[in-house]
Enzyme design. Sequence first.
Site, PDB file in Angstrom:
ATOM      1  N   ASN A  52       0.798  -1.156   0.016  1.00  0.00           N
ATOM      2  CA  ASN A  52       0.060   0.076   0.118  1.00  0.00           C
ATOM      3  C   ASN A  52       0.846   1.342  -0.009  1.00  0.00           C
ATOM      4  O   ASN A  52       0.638   2.103   0.945  1.00  0.00           O
ATOM      5  CB  ASN A  52      -0.896   0.014   1.095  1.00  0.00           C
TER       6      ASN A  52
ATOM      7  N   GLU B 100       1.192  -3.177  -5.076  1.00  0.00           N
ATOM      8  CA  GLU B 100       0.876  -1.765  -4.815  1.00  0.00           C
ATOM      9  C   GLU B 100       1.979  -0.843  -4.307  1.00  0.00           C
ATOM     10  O   GLU B 100       2.005  -0.465  -3.292  1.00  0.00           O
ATOM     11  CB  GLU B 100      -0.415  -1.889  -3.749  1.00  0.00           C
TER      12      GLU B 100
ATOM     13  N   ASP C 192      -1.820 -10.229  -4.309  1.00  0.00           N
ATOM     14  CA  ASP C 192      -3.141  -9.667  -3.867  1.00  0.00           C
ATOM     15  C   ASP C 192      -4.182  -9.694  -5.123  1.00  0.00           C
ATOM     16  O   ASP C 192      -4.070  -9.163  -5.951  1.00  0.00           O
ATOM     17  CB  ASP C 192      -3.108  -7.946  -3.579  1.00  0.00           C
TER      18      ASP C 192
ATOM     19  N   ASN D 285      -7.473  -9.622  -4.566  1.00  0.00           N
ATOM     20  CA  ASN D 285      -8.697  -8.879  -4.443  1.00  0.00           C
ATOM     21  C   ASN D 285      -9.887  -9.647  -4.453  1.00  0.00           C
ATOM     22  O   ASN D 285     -11.063  -9.587  -4.891  1.00  0.00           O
ATOM     23  CB  ASN D 285      -8.845  -7.786  -5.245  1.00  0.00           C
TER      24      ASN D 285
ATOM     25  N   HIS E 261      -2.398  -4.491   4.750  1.00  0.00           N
ATOM     26  CA  HIS E 261      -2.061  -5.981   4.419  1.00  0.00           C
ATOM     27  C   HIS E 261      -1.068  -6.371   5.402  1.00  0.00           C
ATOM     28  O   HIS E 261      -0.008  -5.641   5.667  1.00  0.00           O
ATOM     29  CB  HIS E 261      -1.934  -6.216   3.054  1.00  0.00           C
TER      30      HIS E 261
END
Length: 260
Positions: free
Chosen positions: A10, A36, A149, A151, A249
């Site tokens: 992130n 990310e 990830d 999602n 995360h």
Amino acid sequence: MLRVISANLNGIRSAANKGFFTWLPEQNADFICLQELKAQADNLTDEMRSPSGYMGYFHYAEKKGYSGVGIYARKVPDQVIEGLGVPEIDAEGRYIELVYDGFSVISVYLPSGSSGDHRQAAKYSFMDVFYGHLQQLAQAGRRVILCGDWNIAHKEIDLKNWKGNLKNSGFLPEERAWLTRVFDELSWVDVYRRLYPEATGDAYTWWSNRGQARANNVGWRIDYQIATPDIAATATQASIYKEQWFSDHAPLIIDYDTQV
């Protein structure tokens, strides 16, 4: 032993400020797959680009401060593949693969559809392309570990509030059915679930920043290591690191009784 970590940061600069690069050398990992990044090449410090003992490889998004994936590796790969060959997907920096003799490690970041119908449509488009790519990988006869990830929470056991999310992106029937096809039709293996088929709260890897989701462990398992059956069978243990928080995360760490 082969240790592989998957971590959605992130924002790599944010994670660095929270101690990620102090924690990383202590893990003795062979590969660290990042998602990310939210950064471009000129935003990275030398430590972010190549932490001590590692070479860094990245696929950046064209949009500043958005998406992006990377892999830190101890061993120089024979080939680096950036993107899936679809311009609108590759502009978002969602796929990187390091190719070795008979083995690949991949970092992938599937789109989130939670911000609106247009992004859910982009997610479905990615899933269509990616399924074909996963099929080709599975048929290539290579050992592959694919981190990322996704999602998508696959089953009810994979998120706390499953009843309240049946109509929300990340737990839609179409998304879950697609992931089932990846496992059942293409024979990819969800490595964490192979090791811990009944784990619930311990399995979560992401928590909303809203309310007290993290404090109350109202989480989702959306970060995976998915592997070809041969290498998945060598996995010996997995853990989700929650003692420090570098992101919304938590890093997923898996050990394999094999070598590259």
